[in-house]
Design an enzyme around this catalytic site. Sequence first.
Site, mmCIF file in Angstrom:
data_model
loop_
_atom_site.group_PDB
_atom_site.id
_atom_site.type_symbol
_atom_site.label_atom_id
_atom_site.label_comp_id
_atom_site.label_asym_id
_atom_site.label_seq_id
_atom_site.Cartn_x
_atom_site.Cartn_y
_atom_site.Cartn_z
ATOM 1 N N LYS A 236 -49.014 -41.496 15.633
ATOM 2 C CA LYS A 236 -48.902 -41.340 17.084
ATOM 3 C C LYS A 236 -49.745 -42.420 17.746
ATOM 4 C CE LYS A 236 -47.865 -36.388 17.244
ATOM 5 N NZ LYS A 236 -48.207 -35.061 17.838
ATOM 6 N N GLU A 257 -48.758 -37.053 24.831
ATOM 7 C CA GLU A 257 -49.553 -36.641 23.684
ATOM 8 C C GLU A 257 -50.665 -37.661 23.450
ATOM 9 O OE1 GLU A 257 -47.359 -35.709 20.209
ATOM 10 O OE2 GLU A 257 -45.971 -34.355 21.232
ATOM 11 N N ALA A 339 -51.430 -38.903 10.414
ATOM 12 C CA ALA A 339 -51.485 -37.564 9.818
ATOM 13 C C ALA A 339 -50.649 -37.573 8.548
ATOM 14 C CB ALA A 339 -50.967 -36.511 10.785
ATOM 15 N N PHE A 341 -48.345 -36.659 5.423
ATOM 16 C CA PHE A 341 -47.185 -35.789 5.289
ATOM 17 C C PHE A 341 -47.476 -34.650 4.315
ATOM 18 C CE2 PHE A 341 -42.925 -37.759 6.685
ATOM 19 C CZ PHE A 341 -43.488 -38.185 7.877
ATOM 20 N N LEU A 342 -46.902 -33.495 4.608
ATOM 21 C CA LEU A 342 -46.886 -32.391 3.662
ATOM 22 C C LEU A 342 -45.805 -32.661 2.615
ATOM 23 C CD1 LEU A 342 -47.210 -29.415 6.179
ATOM 24 C CD2 LEU A 342 -48.997 -30.350 4.702
ATOM 25 N N ASP A 408 -49.416 -25.679 24.014
ATOM 26 C CA ASP A 408 -48.099 -26.073 23.503
ATOM 27 C C ASP A 408 -47.815 -25.505 22.117
ATOM 28 O OD1 ASP A 408 -45.661 -27.453 23.653
ATOM 29 O OD2 ASP A 408 -46.470 -29.222 22.657
ATOM 30 N N GLU A 413 -45.487 -22.864 11.135
ATOM 31 C CA GLU A 413 -44.806 -22.885 9.845
ATOM 32 C C GLU A 413 -45.687 -22.301 8.749
ATOM 33 O OE1 GLU A 413 -43.421 -26.778 8.865
ATOM 34 O OE2 GLU A 413 -42.228 -26.995 10.683
ATOM 35 N N ASP A 428 -49.414 -30.409 15.157
ATOM 36 C CA ASP A 428 -48.954 -30.857 16.473
ATOM 37 C C ASP A 428 -49.925 -30.442 17.579
ATOM 38 O OD1 ASP A 428 -47.413 -32.117 18.305
ATOM 39 O OD2 ASP A 428 -45.770 -30.670 18.293
#
Length: 525
Positions: A236, A257, A339, A341-342, A408, A413, A428
């Site tokens: 981002k 953001e 960030a 990744f999973l 927000d 998850e 997020d």
Amino acid sequence: MKLKHRFVCVVTFTVIGLLGLHVVLFTGLPNLIPIDPVVRNDAVVGLRDISVGEHPHLRAGRKRLNKSNFTSDADFADANGTLPKSPRGEITHGRDNGQSFVASEPKTGEKDVLRNFKNTKVDKMLLLLTEKSRKKFDLSKFDSLDYLFFLKSLTSRLRKNRNTLPVYHNYKGDTNWERFHLGINQYSLYSPDDSSISSLLKDMNRMPIVDVDMKEGGTQLKLIITFEDEGQALMKPMRYPRSQETLPNHFYFVDYERHNAEIAAFHLDRALGFYRVPPTTGRLLNMTTEIKKFADRKLAKTFFYSPAGNLCFHGSCSYYCDTSHAICGHPDTLEVSMATFLPPEEVANRKTWRNPWKRSYSKHRKAYWEVYDDLCDKVRERPPYNQGRRLLDLMDITIFDFIIGNMDRHHYETFIDFGNDTYPIHMDHGRGFGKPNHDEMSIMAPVLQCCLIRYSTFIKLVKLYRGPQTLSDVFESFASQETIAPILTKPHLTAMNRRVAIILQVVDKCLEDNSVDEVIVDDHI
């Protein structure tokens, strides 16, 4: 002539009737009925009983939230009703006509303003809890203990059998991002003792980039960065300077953001001992050699030079991807968040859950919980909130979001392989840390309506409230190691400590009408 007049009258009244029906259908019947809550000095929620005779279509006894009591500012009246001075020395007026959740005015001096937010009601509550159960609530013996050692001793009581993702049971990771995936377990994304996490942060901060793609979906531009070891991160870009706050007339769902909010959320998550935010770090990128060079044609053609001679681009997304919302370097250096990744959903599938306290995302309508305060009763009756840990997990998310000012949180998850006995992944947070001088009490609605908090979370907040280390101290011990530090400005650090005291005041209010065991629940997590 009379027939003509009658015809006009019939048509006029018919149109008026249809307009009235339209208003009822599209705005909702309750919005047509002005129900002004009674503001009481001793209540969080304004109550007004609606008699059946007055409005037979509304169920009698329904409570309506007093919206003024769900909003607070940084400056409040103290327990004696005296209006405190703001940091600028101005006399300020709170919005609350009833009781506010506030911390007392800090002492003078820059260091003291950051640290001291004490409240007599909270102090009295802690004293009463200690008298009730010294073993559970007496933290005086830990006053001299470093917070991170205290946190380690607290989390050591977790069950030792931490199930990991089945797909990695017979796999040995060669890279730091693979080791991170191997360490994902039923109770946290990673262990605080896992050395591969610090190595992973360094990789995302320094490792060469080999590919850049735009992430599909979303209202704002996000890029998928691939590193030379095939690890990936969600990038981002910086849009705001650290000091710029959310504009007062902007809704939460139209705000830009913030890249630093993602970084700060990760370090705050570590400070609170949750370990549910994917590892995130900051990085300075050369837009020419590290983004444009590896961009596909669709992204590359959006690059241009601004009138100031800075390299800019805007990519493609739903809303903020055009020349007027371009991302610009200085002249081609850009600060970003990364960030990790999973695991791919093909090997570690995740389930998306709707947050019961989701907002309406409308300029005109309010969500059910913003109008009526009985949502928690309904939530407690349905799975997965009717048993196990999930409702307490939602309280943790609520507390986390209140500290960062995030409105927000519409979904969350979980990993399907762990079933319902697992944590929600905290992701997020780009719309957090926007208003350091405003405490958005509506975020605390789940805790207020359920009167519920996890014991371990409560004890951590009490330890940070008592000191000597504050939440901002612990946060800075992590965030100060970032190459783009400082991550947050001092007003945001002050807000962290202030909000810890406010959360404890909410718990104190709940204990007035509920037993300790009902409010502070120990599920050994």
